[in-house]
Design a protein around this motif. Structure first.
Motif, PDB file in Angstrom:
ATOM      1  N   ARG A  81       0.832  -1.202   0.000  1.00 28.07           N
ATOM      2  CA  ARG A  81       0.000   0.000   0.000  1.00 28.07           C
ATOM      3  C   ARG A  81       0.866   1.251   0.000  1.00 28.07           C
ATOM      4  NH1 ARG A  81      -2.476  -3.727   3.274  1.00 28.07           N
ATOM      5  NH2 ARG A  81      -4.683  -4.159   2.826  1.00 28.07           N
ATOM      6  N   VAL A  82       0.288   2.353  -0.475  1.00 28.13           N
ATOM      7  CA  VAL A  82       0.968   3.634  -0.421  1.00 28.13           C
ATOM      8  C   VAL A  82       1.309   3.935   1.049  1.00 28.13           C
ATOM      9  CG1 VAL A  82       0.717   6.115  -0.774  1.00 28.13           C
ATOM     10  CG2 VAL A  82      -0.127   4.528  -2.506  1.00 28.13           C
ATOM     11  N   GLY A  83       2.556   4.333   1.264  1.00 28.22           N
ATOM     12  CA  GLY A  83       3.025   4.621   2.614  1.00 28.22           C
ATOM     13  C   GLY A  83       3.826   3.515   3.253  1.00 28.22           C
ATOM     14  N   ASP A  84       3.789   2.302   2.693  1.00 26.51           N
ATOM     15  CA  ASP A  84       4.583   1.204   3.239  1.00 26.51           C
ATOM     16  C   ASP A  84       6.074   1.510   3.109  1.00 26.51           C
ATOM     17  OD1 ASP A  84       2.408  -0.340   3.926  1.00 26.51           O
ATOM     18  OD2 ASP A  84       2.539  -1.673   2.192  1.00 26.51           O
ATOM     19  N   ARG A  85       6.821   1.224   4.167  1.00 29.09           N
ATOM     20  CA  ARG A  85       8.285   1.281   4.091  1.00 29.09           C
ATOM     21  C   ARG A  85       8.779  -0.073   3.605  1.00 29.09           C
ATOM     22  NH1 ARG A  85      11.749   1.845   8.263  1.00 29.09           N
ATOM     23  NH2 ARG A  85      10.386   0.601   9.592  1.00 29.09           N
ATOM     24  N   VAL A  86       9.612  -0.068   2.582  1.00 36.94           N
ATOM     25  CA  VAL A  86      10.054  -1.323   1.971  1.00 36.94           C
ATOM     26  C   VAL A  86      11.533  -1.264   1.653  1.00 36.94           C
ATOM     27  CG1 VAL A  86       7.777  -1.815   0.971  1.00 36.94           C
ATOM     28  CG2 VAL A  86       9.475  -0.549  -0.371  1.00 36.94           C
ATOM     29  N   VAL A  87      12.098  -2.439   1.399  1.00 33.12           N
ATOM     30  CA  VAL A  87      13.476  -2.560   0.934  1.00 33.12           C
ATOM     31  C   VAL A  87      13.508  -3.622  -0.148  1.00 33.12           C
ATOM     32  CG1 VAL A  87      14.098  -4.293   2.681  1.00 33.12           C
ATOM     33  CG2 VAL A  87      15.894  -2.845   1.704  1.00 33.12           C
ATOM     34  N   TYR A  88      14.462  -3.518  -1.066  1.00 31.51           N
ATOM     35  CA  TYR A  88      14.552  -4.505  -2.147  1.00 31.51           C
ATOM     36  C   TYR A  88      15.998  -4.764  -2.500  1.00 31.51           C
ATOM     37  CZ  TYR A  88      15.539  -0.626  -5.365  1.00 31.51           C
ATOM     38  OH  TYR A  88      16.101   0.464  -5.992  1.00 31.51           O
ATOM     39  N   MET A  89      16.198  -5.865  -3.206  1.00 28.84           N
ATOM     40  CA  MET A  89      17.450  -6.161  -3.898  1.00 28.84           C
ATOM     41  C   MET A  89      17.069  -6.916  -5.167  1.00 28.84           C
ATOM     42  SD  MET A  89      19.135  -9.483  -2.078  1.00 28.84           S
ATOM     43  CE  MET A  89      18.449 -11.106  -2.458  1.00 28.84           C
ATOM     44  N   ASN A  90      17.980  -6.972  -6.111  1.00 25.94           N
ATOM     45  CA  ASN A  90      17.764  -7.769  -7.320  1.00 25.94           C
ATOM     46  C   ASN A  90      16.499  -7.380  -8.061  1.00 25.94           C
ATOM     47  OD1 ASN A  90      18.412  -9.763  -9.197  1.00 25.94           O
ATOM     48  ND2 ASN A  90      17.249 -11.350  -8.124  1.00 25.94           N
ATOM     49  N   ALA A  91      16.255  -6.075  -8.149  1.00 26.45           N
ATOM     50  CA  ALA A  91      15.121  -5.589  -8.938  1.00 26.45           C
ATOM     51  C   ALA A  91      15.606  -4.990 -10.256  1.00 26.45           C
ATOM     52  CB  ALA A  91      14.328  -4.556  -8.144  1.00 26.45           C
ATOM     53  N   GLY A  92      16.795  -5.407 -10.686  1.00 25.41           N
ATOM     54  CA  GLY A  92      17.420  -4.820 -11.860  1.00 25.41           C
ATOM     55  C   GLY A  92      18.295  -3.656 -11.442  1.00 25.41           C
ATOM     56  N   VAL A  93      19.404  -3.456 -12.155  1.00 24.60           N
ATOM     57  CA  VAL A  93      20.279  -2.341 -11.794  1.00 24.60           C
ATOM     58  C   VAL A  93      19.522  -1.028 -11.939  1.00 24.60           C
ATOM     59  CG1 VAL A  93      22.430  -3.520 -12.348  1.00 24.60           C
ATOM     60  CG2 VAL A  93      21.229  -2.245 -14.137  1.00 24.60           C
ATOM     61  N   GLY A  94      19.929  -0.054 -11.127  1.00 28.79           N
ATOM     62  CA  GLY A  94      19.275   1.246 -11.173  1.00 28.79           C
ATOM     63  C   GLY A  94      18.862   1.776  -9.821  1.00 28.79           C
ATOM     64  N   ALA A  95      19.368   1.188  -8.747  1.00 28.02           N
ATOM     65  CA  ALA A  95      18.979   1.624  -7.407  1.00 28.02           C
ATOM     66  C   ALA A  95      19.531   2.996  -7.050  1.00 28.02           C
ATOM     67  CB  ALA A  95      19.435   0.600  -6.364  1.00 28.02           C
ATOM     68  N   TYR A  96      20.563   3.461  -7.766  1.00 27.06           N
ATOM     69  CA  TYR A  96      21.105   4.791  -7.494  1.00 27.06           C
ATOM     70  C   TYR A  96      20.143   5.837  -8.063  1.00 27.06           C
ATOM     71  CZ  TYR A  96      25.856   2.852  -6.548  1.00 27.06           C
ATOM     72  OH  TYR A  96      26.953   2.185  -6.041  1.00 27.06           O
ATOM     73  N   ALA A  97      19.080   6.106  -7.339  1.00 30.81           N
ATOM     74  CA  ALA A  97      18.034   7.027  -7.805  1.00 30.81           C
ATOM     75  C   ALA A  97      17.228   7.504  -6.606  1.00 30.81           C
ATOM     76  CB  ALA A  97      17.121   6.338  -8.820  1.00 30.81           C
ATOM     77  N   ASP A  98      16.532   8.626  -6.771  1.00 27.94           N
ATOM     78  CA  ASP A  98      15.675   9.078  -5.673  1.00 27.94           C
ATOM     79  C   ASP A  98      14.241   8.570  -5.808  1.00 27.94           C
ATOM     80  OD1 ASP A  98      14.804  10.738  -7.740  1.00 27.94           O
ATOM     81  OD2 ASP A  98      15.201  12.617  -6.684  1.00 27.94           O
ATOM     82  N   ARG A  99      13.840   8.219  -7.015  1.00 26.88           N
ATOM     83  CA  ARG A  99      12.543   7.583  -7.233  1.00 26.88           C
ATOM     84  C   ARG A  99      12.707   6.501  -8.296  1.00 26.88           C
ATOM     85  NH1 ARG A  99      10.742  12.519  -5.409  1.00 26.88           N
ATOM     86  NH2 ARG A  99       8.824  12.430  -4.159  1.00 26.88           N
ATOM     87  N   ARG A 100      11.888   5.454  -8.176  1.00 28.36           N
ATOM     88  CA  ARG A 100      12.072   4.336  -9.086  1.00 28.36           C
ATOM     89  C   ARG A 100      10.837   3.439  -9.071  1.00 28.36           C
ATOM     90  NH1 ARG A 100      16.392  -0.667  -8.744  1.00 28.36           N
ATOM     91  NH2 ARG A 100      16.332  -1.143 -10.957  1.00 28.36           N
ATOM     92  N   ASN A 101      10.535   2.821 -10.222  1.00 20.70           N
ATOM     93  CA  ASN A 101       9.528   1.761 -10.300  1.00 20.70           C
ATOM     94  C   ASN A 101      10.232   0.412 -10.244  1.00 20.70           C
ATOM     95  OD1 ASN A 101       7.464   3.655 -10.679  1.00 20.70           O
ATOM     96  ND2 ASN A 101       7.711   3.636 -12.909  1.00 20.70           N
ATOM     97  N   VAL A 102       9.728  -0.479  -9.383  1.00 22.80           N
ATOM     98  CA  VAL A 102      10.315  -1.814  -9.258  1.00 22.80           C
ATOM     99  C   VAL A 102       9.198  -2.840  -9.145  1.00 22.80           C
ATOM    100  CG1 VAL A 102      12.426  -0.974  -8.153  1.00 22.80           C
ATOM    101  CG2 VAL A 102      10.501  -1.690  -6.743  1.00 22.80           C
TER     102      VAL A 102
END
Length: 326
Positions: A81-102
Motif C-alpha cells: 500500500r501507499v506509505g509502506d516502508r520497503v526494501v529490495y534487492m535484485n530488482a534490476g540495476v538502477g537503485a542509485y536514484a531518488d525515485r524508481r519503479n520496481v
C-alpha cells in the motif's frame, strides 16, 4: 509524470563516468510499485559494473538495493500500500536514484524497529549471509567456521551471525587494523592473510582443529589455503572473488585434502522465488532484531557525491557499510 534523479552510465571507467541525470518517471506498470527512495545500499559489485569488469548494456544505471516508501502501486498489486516502508534487492540495476519503479515481488516491508538506513545498509549483504549460514551450511553450535574478508560488509555480518548460532568463528583480513574489526564483529581470532604462514596461524588459533566450513569471498589469494584449513569432509564455500578468480584445480585434490566438498553459490538463485525471498528476508529481519546481524554504517554520501563513495570504497578507507542518501 514524476521527476526522478538517477545515476547514469554511458561508458565504463573510473568514478568520473557516473553522471546524475533527471528524467520523467512514468506511473508504475502492472505488478510494479513506485518508490520514493530514502536510502541506497552500496555493494562492491557496483564498482565492478561501473568499471566494465561485469559489463552492462549502456546506457545503464547502477545499484542493486535500496529502501524507501511506496508512493504508488500498479494494477494487480494487492499486498503493498501507499506509505509502506520497503526494501529490495535484485530488482534490476538502477537503485542509485531518488525515485524508481520496481516489481512488487522484489520488495519486502521493513518491520518496525529497523530504520530505512539500517535496512539499505545490510539487506543485500545480510541476505547473502543468510543463505550461507542457513542453506549452504546450516551452522550448528560447536562448529568451527572460517570467514575470509571478515572485516568486509558481508564478512562482519557472517561472523556475527555464525557466532550467534553457536559457532567458533575464525576470521582473516588483509591488515592488522582489519583484524581488529573482525574480532569486534565476533571472531574468536583474526589472522592477517597477507602473512605467509596464515594457514598455520588459522589452525593454531583453534588448537590444531580445522574448520567445518570455510567461507571464501577472496578467491585467488586465499583459495588454496582454504583447502588446507578445512577439516576432513569439510565444506569450502567460494562465494566471491575479491582478489580475482580462484585457481582451477583437479577434483582429485579435494580427495587428497580430506574428501572435501566445494561449492560456488550465489544469492540470487537462493531468492528467485518470491515466497522464498520473503521468508529469507523475515529471517534477516529477525536476526537484526536479535542483534545477531548489526547494521554497521561506516559512511553516508549524498546521491550527488556517489563518485566520492566509489573512491572511498576502492581505496578501502571506509570500515562498515556505505549508504547513499538520495
Amino acid at each position: 509524470m514524476t521527476q526522478a534523479r538517477s545515476i547514469v552510465l554511458t561508458e565504463f571507467g573510473g568514478p568520473e563516468v557516473m553522471r546524475l541525470a533527471s528524467t520523467d518517471l512514468a506511473p508504475p506498470g502492472p505488478g510494479d510499485v513506485q518508490l520514493r527512495q530514502t536510502a541506497i545500499g552500496f555493494n562492491y559489485i557496483d564498482i565492478y559494473q561501473r568499471a566494465g569488469k561485469y559489463p552492462l548494456p549502456t546506457p545503464t544505471g547502477l545499484g542493486h538495493e535500496a529502501a524507501g516508501v511506496v508512493e504508488a502501486v500498479g494494477a494487480g498489486v494487492t499486498d503493498l500500500r501507499v506509505g509502506d516502508r520497503v526494501v529490495y534487492m535484485n530488482a534490476g540495476v538502477g537503485a542509485y536514484a531518488d525515485r524508481r519503479n520496481v516489481p512488487a515481488a522484489k520488495v519486502v516491508r521493513i518491520p518496525p524497529g529497523i530504520s530505512d538506513e539500517e535496512a539499505a545498509a545490510v539487506f543485500f549483504k545480510a541476505m547473502t549471509a543468510q543463505y550461507l549460514v542457513k542453506k549452504t551450511h546450516a551452522v550448528q553450535p560447536g562448529d568451527i567456521v572460517l570467514v575470509h574478508a571478515a572485516a568486509g560488509g558481508v564478512g562482519q555480518i557472517l561472523c556475527g551471525w555464525a557466532k550467534a548460532l553457536g559457532a567458533t568463528v575464525i576470521g582473516t583480513a588483509g591488515s592488522a587494523a582489519k583484524c581488529d574489526v573482525a574480532r569486534a564483529a565476533g571472531c574468536a581470532a583474526a589472522i592477517d592473510y597477507t602473512q605467509e604462514d596464515w594457514v598455520e596461524q588459522v589452525v593454531a588459533a583453534t588448537g590444531g582443529k580445522k574448520a567445518r566450513v570455510v567461507y571464501d569471498s577472496v578467491a585467488r589469494h586465499t583459495f588454496m589455503g582454504s583447502l588446507d584449513c578445512a577439516a576432513p569432509f569439510g565444506l569450502v564455500v567460494l562465494f566471491g572473488a575479491a582478489s580475482g578468480p580462484a585457481p582451477a584445480i583437479d577434483p582429485e585434490l579435494l580427495n587428497k585434502k580430506g574428501c572435501l566438498f566445494l561449492t560456488r553459490p550465489s544469492v540470487f538463485p537462493h531468492n528467485a522465488d518470491p515466497a522464498t525471498f520473503r521468508a529469507n528476508a523475515a529471517d534477516v529481519f529477525e536476526a537484526m532484531r536479535s542483534g545477531a546481524v548489526r547494521a554497521a554504517i561506516g559512511a553516508r554520501y549524498r546521491l550527488e557525491q556517489v563518485q566520492d563513495a566509489h573512491r572511498a570504497a576502492q581505496d578501502r578507507t571506509v570500515t562498515g557499510a556505505i549508504v547513499i542518501i538520495p
